[in-house]
Design a protein around this motif. Sequence first.
Motif, PDB file in Angstrom:
ATOM      1  N   TYR A 212      -8.995   4.007  11.743  1.00  0.00           N
ATOM      2  CA  TYR A 212      -7.852   4.760  11.217  1.00  0.00           C
ATOM      3  C   TYR A 212      -8.014   6.249  11.493  1.00  0.00           C
TER       4      TYR A 212
ATOM      5  N   PHE B  27      -5.291   8.296  13.592  1.00  0.00           N
ATOM      6  CA  PHE B  27      -4.460   9.316  12.935  1.00  0.00           C
ATOM      7  C   PHE B  27      -4.849  10.755  13.274  1.00  0.00           C
TER       8      PHE B  27
ATOM      9  N   LYS C   9       3.717   9.549   9.680  1.00  0.00           N
ATOM     10  CA  LYS C   9       3.889   8.918   8.372  1.00  0.00           C
ATOM     11  C   LYS C   9       4.526   9.855   7.357  1.00  0.00           C
TER      12      LYS C   9
ATOM     13  N   LYS D 123       3.314  -5.522  -0.173  1.00  0.00           N
ATOM     14  CA  LYS D 123       2.388  -4.587   0.461  1.00  0.00           C
ATOM     15  C   LYS D 123       2.935  -4.021   1.756  1.00  0.00           C
TER      16      LYS D 123
ATOM     17  N   LYS E  37       5.947   5.119  10.001  1.00  0.00           N
ATOM     18  CA  LYS E  37       5.708   4.359   8.767  1.00  0.00           C
ATOM     19  C   LYS E  37       5.989   5.229   7.546  1.00  0.00           C
TER      20      LYS E  37
ATOM     21  N   HIS F 163       5.303   5.179   3.329  1.00  0.00           N
ATOM     22  CA  HIS F 163       4.478   4.515   2.311  1.00  0.00           C
ATOM     23  C   HIS F 163       4.899   5.001   0.918  1.00  0.00           C
TER      24      HIS F 163
ATOM     25  N   GLU G 173      -4.911   4.214   0.892  1.00  0.00           N
ATOM     26  CA  GLU G 173      -3.775   3.797   1.722  1.00  0.00           C
ATOM     27  C   GLU G 173      -4.053   4.069   3.200  1.00  0.00           C
ATOM     28  N   LEU G 174      -4.588   5.235   3.479  1.00  0.00           N
ATOM     29  CA  LEU G 174      -4.761   5.636   4.878  1.00  0.00           C
ATOM     30  C   LEU G 174      -5.934   4.950   5.564  1.00  0.00           C
TER      31      LEU G 174
ATOM     32  N   THR H 279      -7.922   2.162   4.623  1.00  0.00           N
ATOM     33  CA  THR H 279      -8.300   0.754   4.477  1.00  0.00           C
ATOM     34  C   THR H 279      -7.214  -0.111   5.125  1.00  0.00           C
ATOM     35  N   ASP H 280      -7.574  -1.365   5.431  1.00  0.00           N
ATOM     36  CA  ASP H 280      -6.614  -2.286   6.066  1.00  0.00           C
ATOM     37  C   ASP H 280      -5.479  -2.617   5.103  1.00  0.00           C
ATOM     38  N   GLU H 281      -5.864  -2.914   3.877  1.00  0.00           N
ATOM     39  CA  GLU H 281      -4.903  -3.407   2.888  1.00  0.00           C
ATOM     40  C   GLU H 281      -4.041  -2.328   2.271  1.00  0.00           C
ATOM     41  N   GLY H 282      -4.588  -1.135   2.179  1.00  0.00           N
ATOM     42  CA  GLY H 282      -3.870  -0.050   1.522  1.00  0.00           C
ATOM     43  C   GLY H 282      -3.767  -0.282   0.032  1.00  0.00           C
TER      44      GLY H 282
ATOM     45  N   GLY I  37      -0.417   0.638  -1.689  1.00  0.00           N
ATOM     46  CA  GLY I  37       0.993   0.619  -2.088  1.00  0.00           C
ATOM     47  C   GLY I  37       1.836  -0.229  -1.174  1.00  0.00           C
ATOM     48  N   THR I  38       3.088   0.205  -0.988  1.00  0.00           N
ATOM     49  CA  THR I  38       4.015  -0.495  -0.094  1.00  0.00           C
ATOM     50  C   THR I  38       4.168   0.309   1.186  1.00  0.00           C
ATOM     51  N   MET I  39       3.988  -0.382   2.304  1.00  0.00           N
ATOM     52  CA  MET I  39       4.152   0.285   3.598  1.00  0.00           C
ATOM     53  C   MET I  39       5.385  -0.278   4.300  1.00  0.00           C
TER      54      MET I  39
HETATM   55  N1  ARG Z   1      -4.423   2.186   6.601  1.00  0.00           N
HETATM   56  C1  ARG Z   1      -3.356   1.664   7.369  1.00  0.00           C
HETATM   57  C2  ARG Z   1      -2.259   2.676   7.576  1.00  0.00           C
HETATM   58  O1  ARG Z   1      -2.242   3.701   6.923  1.00  0.00           O
HETATM   59  C3  ARG Z   1      -2.791   0.417   6.739  1.00  0.00           C
HETATM   60  C4  ARG Z   1      -2.227   0.632   5.366  1.00  0.00           C
HETATM   61  C5  ARG Z   1      -1.661  -0.642   4.812  1.00  0.00           C
HETATM   62  N2  ARG Z   1      -0.960  -0.383   3.593  1.00  0.00           N
HETATM   63  C6  ARG Z   1      -0.179  -1.258   2.959  1.00  0.00           C
HETATM   64  N3  ARG Z   1       0.397  -0.881   1.845  1.00  0.00           N
HETATM   65  N4  ARG Z   1       0.022  -2.444   3.447  1.00  0.00           N
HETATM   66  O2  ARG Z   1      -1.412   2.503   8.417  1.00  0.00           O
END
Ligand code: ARG
Length: 293
Positions: free
Chosen positions: A21, A25, A206, A228, A265, A267, A280-281, A283-286, A288-290
Amino acid sequence: MKGTSISNNDRVEVLVHALPYIQAFTGKTVVVKYGGNAMINEALKAAVIQDLILMSCVGIRTVLVHGGGPEIEAMLNAVGKESRFVQGLRYTDEETMEVVQMVLCGKVNKDITALIQQAGGKALGLCGIDGGLLQGRLFKSEGEDLGLVGEIETVNTAVLENVLDSGAIPVISSVALGVGDAAGHTLNVNADIAAAEIAVAIKAEKLILMTDVQGILRNIQDPDSLIKQLSRAELENLKKTGVVSKGMIPKTDCCSLALDGGVRKAHIIDGRLPHALLIELFTDEGIGTMIER
Ligand code: ARG
C-alpha cells in the motif's frame, strides 16, 4: 516499551503488510475530511495527527479539510447569537458568517496546524480565501435563501500543489471567497462537499470521510452488517432501496461527486476508532466502507 507487548516479529509483519500500500500510494494525493468525534476527543485527535504525519512521511500527498460545527455553535451561544435553520441548514447572516470565519479559520484551523507542527510534522493552515483557493457562489437549497452559504465554483489547485510540493500538509477550513452573486462576501461551505470538490480538482486517488458511524450498514440496527466494499453502481442501488438513508445520504452524495469527478476510491470511516486512517489505508480489509469508481 509501553503499550501492550507484541513481539518484534509482529511489528515487522505489520510493516511488511503495509508495504504494497505504501508503494501504491506514495506520490498519490489523498484528501481527508476531518470532523466529528475525532476532532473533539483529545486521544483521538492525537492519533489522527500521528496518522497524517505517517501518511505524509511515506510520500502520500495528504490534504486535510476540516469542519468545526460544535465550536461554531459554542461561540454563537457565547456571543448570544440565535441561529435560524432553513431546511435543517443554518441560515448564515453577516454576523454569523463573521463568527464562522473567526472560529474556523482563526481557531480550529490553527489548532490543528499547531498540533501537526508540535508532533514533528509540517503543516500549512489555509482557508478557501487564501490565494483564492476556494471560490464560490451563493447556494440556494431548493430555491430557499440560506444567506452566506456557498457552493464551490472553482478550486485553485496551484495553491495546493505548491504546499504539497513543499512537503507540507495543507490544512484547509471550508470558508470560500465569494464571486459572482457573492462578490464582496466570504462564504460558509459544507466541509464534506469542499473535501469532495478539492479531491476532484486535484485529481486525488482517494477521498476519505471521517465520520461518527462505522460506514454504510446493510441494516442500520445491526453493527455487524457493515458493507466493507461496493461499487459506485451498487451505491446507487442502495440509495434506491433505502439502505442508504438519513445522514448517510449527504455523505454518500459527496463520495459520488468525487468518484464521478475521477477520484478512484471514496472511503467512509469511523473516526471514533483510534488510527482509523492507518487501518483503512494500510491493511487489506480496512475499517470502513470503500466505494470504487
Ligand atoms: N488499504 C486498501 C486501500 O486503501 C484497502 C482498503 C479496504 N477497505 C475497505 N473498507 N474495504 O485501498
